[in-house]
Write an enzyme that holds these catalytic residues in place. Sequence first.
Site, mmCIF file in Angstrom:
data_model
loop_
_atom_site.group_PDB
_atom_site.id
_atom_site.type_symbol
_atom_site.label_atom_id
_atom_site.label_comp_id
_atom_site.label_asym_id
_atom_site.label_seq_id
_atom_site.Cartn_x
_atom_site.Cartn_y
_atom_site.Cartn_z
ATOM 1 N N GLU A 192 -3.251 10.863 6.127
ATOM 2 C CA GLU A 192 -3.396 10.552 7.552
ATOM 3 C C GLU A 192 -2.121 9.942 8.125
ATOM 4 O OE1 GLU A 192 -8.051 9.027 7.087
ATOM 5 O OE2 GLU A 192 -6.479 7.673 7.808
ATOM 6 N N CYS B 178 2.194 5.195 12.548
ATOM 7 C CA CYS B 178 1.773 4.600 11.285
ATOM 8 C C CYS B 178 1.667 5.715 10.262
ATOM 9 C CB CYS B 178 0.440 3.878 11.461
ATOM 10 S SG CYS B 178 -0.193 3.114 9.946
ATOM 11 N N CYS C 41 -5.172 5.200 -2.873
ATOM 12 C CA CYS C 41 -4.539 3.913 -3.158
ATOM 13 C C CYS C 41 -5.180 3.297 -4.396
ATOM 14 C CB CYS C 41 -4.688 2.973 -1.958
ATOM 15 S SG CYS C 41 -3.813 1.394 -2.154
ATOM 16 N N CYS D 163 -8.445 -2.882 -2.559
ATOM 17 C CA CYS D 163 -8.895 -3.857 -1.561
ATOM 18 C C CYS D 163 -10.324 -3.522 -1.137
ATOM 19 C CB CYS D 163 -7.969 -3.847 -0.355
ATOM 20 S SG CYS D 163 -6.248 -4.258 -0.759
ATOM 21 N N CYS E 101 -11.249 -1.734 2.351
ATOM 22 C CA CYS E 101 -10.396 -0.634 2.808
ATOM 23 C C CYS E 101 -10.908 0.712 2.342
ATOM 24 C CB CYS E 101 -8.970 -0.857 2.292
ATOM 25 S SG CYS E 101 -7.809 0.422 2.808
ATOM 26 N N CYS F 232 -7.990 2.642 8.169
ATOM 27 C CA CYS F 232 -7.044 3.384 7.356
ATOM 28 C C CYS F 232 -7.764 4.118 6.235
ATOM 29 C CB CYS F 232 -6.017 2.417 6.778
ATOM 30 S SG CYS F 232 -4.766 3.207 5.785
#
Length: 387
Positions: A125, A139, A146, A150, A153, A369
């Site tokens: 994205e 961004c 990832c 977290c 997220c 995100c």
Amino acid sequence: PGGRTGTEAVSVEAELTTVSLPVIEAAPPATAPDIRRSILDLTHEELTAWLSAAGQPAFRAKQIRRWLFRGRIQSFADMRDLPQRLREQLASEFRFSSFERVGHQVALDRTEKLLLRLGDGELVECVLMRDPPDRRTVCISTQVGCAMGCVFCASGLLGVKRNLTVAEIVEQVLVLHRLMSDDEQISNVVVMGIGEPLANFRSLMTALEQLTEDDGFGLGARRITVSTVGLPEKIREFARSGKQYNLAISLHAPNDDLRTQIVPVNRSIGIQDIMEAADEFHFTTGRRVSWEYVLLSGINDQPQHAQQLAELLAGRIAHVNLIPMNGVSELVMTAPQEPQTRRFLDILQQRGIAATVRKRKGADIDAACGQLRLNREQLRNSDVADN
């Protein structure tokens, strides 16, 4: 990393109402992979060498790079001051783009979010955010997924697949640049999308060079911000690059016990090491460090947390971006209400800590995100299971 959109911090009252438009679908990827090299993977020197082998003068490299980085073109055929034969050679040997658009959402505040399919079918994205009068921030992502874990997220819910290449990082900026009207220019880049940027350090730094080079995109280094969950040795290496990039560290908690619950990778790092690396970054570069703090209702948003955060940052030249959590349907956590957010902010400011609440952008277009990618991956997995 961390369910944010990368906008500059402003007052909490400034949140906008948005509306999404339909996703634009593209055709599925071809069955045969495209083995051509992306044109943006070539350095200026490599492109010059290729041109020489093709019987073309060296000055063509500057022309090609100007079209790639500054022109709002869609193919090699649009490079109008190149000979037709050269344009055909370029199209034969190189890919103009590393991905195709498979999703495009637009909000009432004119925030635009793209879902891009890479050559191997993976998804990533990028986002364009507009702030008056002429601030245009993009961004971008650095990884497919990832590994930081977290808990708030969407980016890491499916784990990490791979690092993005230099071309795949840079092209996110360029494809958003081509979406803009002719009277708009990108003013800022924030590396805050999917993935941990410093975990893809070499490709990140090469991509940033292309974005700041005079014969590249030509953006000033101080207009680029890299956000990290806090990898101390990479922060030190980032500082030693000698560039004036901005650093933002996603802290999210004022003590190790709580931070390890929110950011599991903290178990092998620790806040003290992060603080020391941040201090070295400030000493080496002279740049102020920004600290990002996603507010999670009932978890890290209590007065004692604000007081501990103020004590942690006391005496440092720092700025805290408070970020009310973007909602993700797969997660039970929520953002605190405005009074709790304001109370947290007031405690920091009363203790002399510069802090602001980040304005949310594109709140109803899968703004968190990794959320747009997550939704598409879940749909794809569901289709595979049904078949």
